[in-house]
Design an enzyme around this catalytic site. Sequence first.
Site, mmCIF file in Angstrom:
data_model
loop_
_atom_site.group_PDB
_atom_site.id
_atom_site.type_symbol
_atom_site.label_atom_id
_atom_site.label_comp_id
_atom_site.label_asym_id
_atom_site.label_seq_id
_atom_site.Cartn_x
_atom_site.Cartn_y
_atom_site.Cartn_z
ATOM 1 N N ARG A 62 0.801 -1.123 0.071
ATOM 2 C CA ARG A 62 0.140 0.285 0.027
ATOM 3 C C ARG A 62 0.967 1.202 0.126
ATOM 4 N NH1 ARG A 62 -4.115 2.470 4.872
ATOM 5 N NH2 ARG A 62 -4.575 4.183 3.356
ATOM 6 N N HIS A 63 0.557 2.135 -0.878
ATOM 7 C CA HIS A 63 1.501 3.456 -0.675
ATOM 8 C C HIS A 63 1.534 3.859 0.525
ATOM 9 C CE1 HIS A 63 -2.033 6.193 0.308
ATOM 10 N NE2 HIS A 63 -2.699 5.214 -0.537
ATOM 11 N N GLY A 64 2.638 4.703 0.530
ATOM 12 C CA GLY A 64 3.087 5.625 1.846
ATOM 13 C C GLY A 64 2.114 6.612 1.960
ATOM 14 N N SER B 55 -0.087 9.941 1.847
ATOM 15 C CA SER B 55 -0.141 11.144 1.156
ATOM 16 C C SER B 55 -0.601 12.464 1.722
ATOM 17 C CB SER B 55 -1.538 10.805 0.191
ATOM 18 O OG SER B 55 -2.678 10.825 0.752
ATOM 19 N N ASN C 161 -3.909 12.041 3.010
ATOM 20 C CA ASN C 161 -3.830 11.359 4.384
ATOM 21 C C ASN C 161 -3.544 12.136 5.495
ATOM 22 O OD1 ASN C 161 -2.271 8.456 2.810
ATOM 23 N ND2 ASN C 161 -4.487 8.782 3.227
ATOM 24 N N THR D 41 -9.668 10.600 0.082
ATOM 25 C CA THR D 41 -8.771 10.894 -1.139
ATOM 26 C C THR D 41 -9.471 10.234 -2.314
ATOM 27 O OG1 THR D 41 -6.760 11.038 0.296
ATOM 28 C CG2 THR D 41 -6.297 10.926 -2.276
ATOM 29 N N GLY D 42 -9.592 9.111 -2.257
ATOM 30 C CA GLY D 42 -10.315 8.364 -3.471
ATOM 31 C C GLY D 42 -9.452 8.036 -4.418
ATOM 32 N N ARG E 198 0.524 8.502 -5.976
ATOM 33 C CA ARG E 198 1.113 8.249 -4.665
ATOM 34 C C ARG E 198 1.407 6.730 -4.705
ATOM 35 N NH1 ARG E 198 -4.525 8.937 -4.399
ATOM 36 N NH2 ARG E 198 -5.692 7.285 -3.553
ATOM 37 N N GLU F 241 -7.603 3.524 -6.127
ATOM 38 C CA GLU F 241 -8.288 3.381 -4.813
ATOM 39 C C GLU F 241 -9.680 3.374 -5.067
ATOM 40 O OE1 GLU F 241 -9.232 2.577 -2.136
ATOM 41 O OE2 GLU F 241 -7.830 3.525 -0.773
ATOM 42 N N TYR G 295 -14.531 7.523 -3.820
ATOM 43 C CA TYR G 295 -15.313 7.945 -2.576
ATOM 44 C C TYR G 295 -16.659 8.948 -3.177
ATOM 45 C CZ TYR G 295 -13.677 5.666 1.429
ATOM 46 O OH TYR G 295 -13.104 5.083 2.294
ATOM 47 N N ARG H 218 -16.822 1.479 5.829
ATOM 48 C CA ARG H 218 -16.433 0.062 6.327
ATOM 49 C C ARG H 218 -17.353 -0.967 5.865
ATOM 50 N NH1 ARG H 218 -12.421 0.934 6.348
ATOM 51 N NH2 ARG H 218 -10.676 1.608 8.065
#
Length: 339
Positions: A93-95, A97, A100, A106-107, A143, A197, A200, A225
């Site tokens: 998984r990307h670091g 952002s 974040n 972000t989506g 990202r 991703e 969203y 979730r």
Amino acid sequence: MAAMASHQSITTRQFQGHISNSALHQDGGKISLKLVRGGYCCGKRSRGSIQASSSPSHNSASNPIIAPLIGTSKDPSKKPINVSGEAALILIRHGESLWNEKNLFTGCVDVPLTKKGVEEAIEAGKRISNIPIDKIYTSALIRAQMTAMLAMTQHRRKKVPIVMHDENEQAKAWSQIFSEETKKQCIPVVTAWQLNERMYGELQGLNKQETADKYGKEQVHVWRRSYDIPPPNGESLEMCAERAVAYFKSEIEPQLQQGKNVMIAAHGNSLRSIIMYLDKLTSQEVISLELSTGIPMLYIVKEEKYIRRGSPAAPTEAGVYAYTKNLAKYRQKLDEMLH
């Protein structure tokens, strides 16, 4: 869990991806995978809260979590399955952002890494620096691509990742390499929106805490979730899984079957979807799965099965490489080349 029909006006084909929460927790060199509503322990399902931990010196190699590999050997256009050998599959998984860091949804918004995210990507690279990589897949978002490129700067083999451009004939022609020796020192990088991703919808760009204050924590929790309930005009995890897993099966799995070692740098939700497929998780189990940013997960593909080995702890720890003779031999070869 019933989907909200009013929110499913979009289709998977129209959007690209999202971010996931995951549950690889790092503690003193150990990585923990939590499945709250159900999960696996020593290869067996169980109810309740399960914590499967792995450390560099003690990963449960005798009780691996495995899932069947869907073969394509009957398709004459595909090469035969690599049943005699093995392949490595690395998921990252990307670091962190910039969004974040700001606690924003972000989506599919294309946001780069923070300084911390860059450091996480470099640390991820150190963890996988002794694992063979023949091909890299990333999402179409910067990202994930930054994470892959930064991670590869730490690989001891020192091959150069080269982004492949095949959007048209001119792009392919202009990016040709005319040295066979140079090609041997390169690793092709394929970008795919299907690995993006989760989209969203109308939450993208909103502050997560402010959104919870406005709509209520319970409603936002459902959007974030649940498996099949999307945010307003966005994708559910189920919709994200449709595109991500389909791409994995059609494009990445055949590479693994041919013995290619593959790294995927993507996002929380697209990777959760793939792990759901690899580990045969239920829709209830996958919503409890959390993936930490910048922590790689290693699978061994062998005898048509995916065997999860956890996360390599550090380049100086030999334990993870001793799981298979091939990994151990590759590391020994690197040692001989570089000393």
